[in-house]
Design a protein around this motif. Structure first.
Motif, PDB file in Angstrom:
ATOM      1  N   ASP A 151       0.855  -1.188   0.000  1.00  0.00           N
ATOM      2  CA  ASP A 151       0.000   0.000   0.000  1.00  0.00           C
ATOM      3  C   ASP A 151       0.891   1.239   0.000  1.00  0.00           C
ATOM      4  O   ASP A 151       1.487   1.574   1.023  1.00  0.00           O
ATOM      5  CB  ASP A 151      -0.898  -0.032   1.247  1.00  0.00           C
ATOM      6  N   THR A 152       1.000   1.924  -1.138  1.00  0.00           N
ATOM      7  CA  THR A 152       1.900   3.074  -1.231  1.00  0.00           C
ATOM      8  C   THR A 152       1.470   4.218  -0.313  1.00  0.00           C
ATOM      9  O   THR A 152       2.321   4.905   0.261  1.00  0.00           O
ATOM     10  CB  THR A 152       1.983   3.579  -2.679  1.00  0.00           C
ATOM     11  N   VAL A 153       0.170   4.425  -0.169  1.00  0.00           N
ATOM     12  CA  VAL A 153      -0.305   5.512   0.693  1.00  0.00           C
ATOM     13  C   VAL A 153       0.099   5.235   2.141  1.00  0.00           C
ATOM     14  O   VAL A 153       0.592   6.128   2.861  1.00  0.00           O
ATOM     15  CB  VAL A 153      -1.830   5.687   0.565  1.00  0.00           C
ATOM     16  N   SER A 154      -0.089   4.003   2.596  1.00  0.00           N
ATOM     17  CA  SER A 154       0.288   3.649   3.957  1.00  0.00           C
ATOM     18  C   SER A 154       1.794   3.765   4.159  1.00  0.00           C
ATOM     19  O   SER A 154       2.259   4.175   5.236  1.00  0.00           O
ATOM     20  CB  SER A 154      -0.162   2.227   4.280  1.00  0.00           C
TER      21      SER A 154
ATOM     22  N   ALA B 296       2.614   7.334   4.635  1.00  0.00           N
ATOM     23  CA  ALA B 296       2.146   7.748   5.954  1.00  0.00           C
ATOM     24  C   ALA B 296       3.102   7.268   7.036  1.00  0.00           C
ATOM     25  O   ALA B 296       3.358   7.980   8.023  1.00  0.00           O
ATOM     26  CB  ALA B 296       0.743   7.219   6.201  1.00  0.00           C
TER      27      ALA B 296
END
Length: 280
Positions: A236-239, A242
């Motif tokens: 998960d690139t967004v995670s 983050a």
């Protein structure tokens, strides 16, 4: 490690617990070191930094981290040594992780704890080289890969799962219950990097009071952090981005965020003996 590589006291070992007959200090701190056990030459940068130039290659460090405190010696990750992996990868100047820490001055039998950031072969395989260590793995990570149907193309191998099961039978495997879990006083594990099913990274309180973050493969290189680019091998690139932002909040300074495979770690910090630098 990389997508292309895929194929009590105990939890109450926390504040107030007595170790070896001595009361733990109220605010324990650690001397922290990066210790090299080899170098992998010419790895494609695009396999590390999402969207990087497909023609660029970098040399990467094979590293374990030593946190040396008053009452314990903690490793973050355990490296690898089994022939099946040595036959597949040409690692320059390879030494067994146990020998790497021994030449640095830490006897393998004196390691009290190993925090496994994730179950890829080059981070977990050496856990059985340290015969007295408690081994800490995220529960969700261990249970996911203990199911053999999840192993193909995962980078986690049956031989390492079997090794962890032996450690479990010996009573030395400890399953971390999730995010923001204290492994030992002054050492906290965090999830969210999403390199594997439930990879973790750790913060440690250093001598002098600063906090360092040992990212392992949740942050391969300084380039990920400096360009604010996710690792190429993430669920998960967004995670993952983050998690990088969270590392900045956790560490006392960005300088004290230590990536998992960047050779520059060994030039940015002061020499501390054979193959080692001190993180401070």
């Amino acid at each position: 490690m990389l997508v292309s590589f895929f194929r009590f006291c105990a939890l109450p070992l926390l504040v107030g617990c007595s170790v070896g007959g001595h009361e733990a200090p109220p605010n324990p701190t650690y001397q922290a070191y990066a210790v090299s056990y080899g170098t992998l030459r010419g790895f494609p940068l695009r396999g590390l930094v999402l969207g990087a130039d497909s023609t660029e290659r970098v040399d990467i460090a094979m590293t374990v981290w030593v946190l040396r405190g008053q009452d314990r010696v903690v490793l973050v990750d355990a490296g690898f040594y089994r022939d099946e992996f040595l036959a597949s990868w040409e690692v320059e100047d390879f030494v067994k992780p146990s020998e790497a820490v021994a030449r640095f001055g830490v006897r393998p039998e004196d390691v009290t704890d190993i925090v496994i950031s994730h179950m890829h072969w080059d981070h977990v395989d050496g856990a059985d080289l340290f015969p007295n260590a408690r081994v800490w793995v995220q529960r969700a990570e261990y249970e996911h890969y203990a199911d053999s149907t999840n192993l193909p193309r995962s980078g986690v191998f049956a031989s390492d799962v079997a090794m962890l099961r032996e450690i479990e039978r010996a009573g030395r495997l400890h399953l971390v219950p999730g995010d923001s879990s204290e492994i030992a006083p002054g050492i906290v594990a965090f999830t969210g990097g999403r390199h594997t099913h439930e990879s973790q990274y750790v913060s440690a309180r250093l001598e002098g009071g600063a906090t360092a973050v040992f990212a392992s493969d949740n942050l391969y290189l300084y380039a990920n952090l400096e360009r604010h680019r996710p690792i190429a091998a993430t669920w998960d690139t967004v995670s993952n981005l983050a998690a990088q932002d969270r590392m900045r909040r956790l560490a006392s300074s960005e300088r004290l965020i230590v990536p998992g495979h960047d050779l520059a770690v060994f030039s940015r910090f002061a020499d501390a003996g054979p193959g080692a630098v001190r993180i401070q």
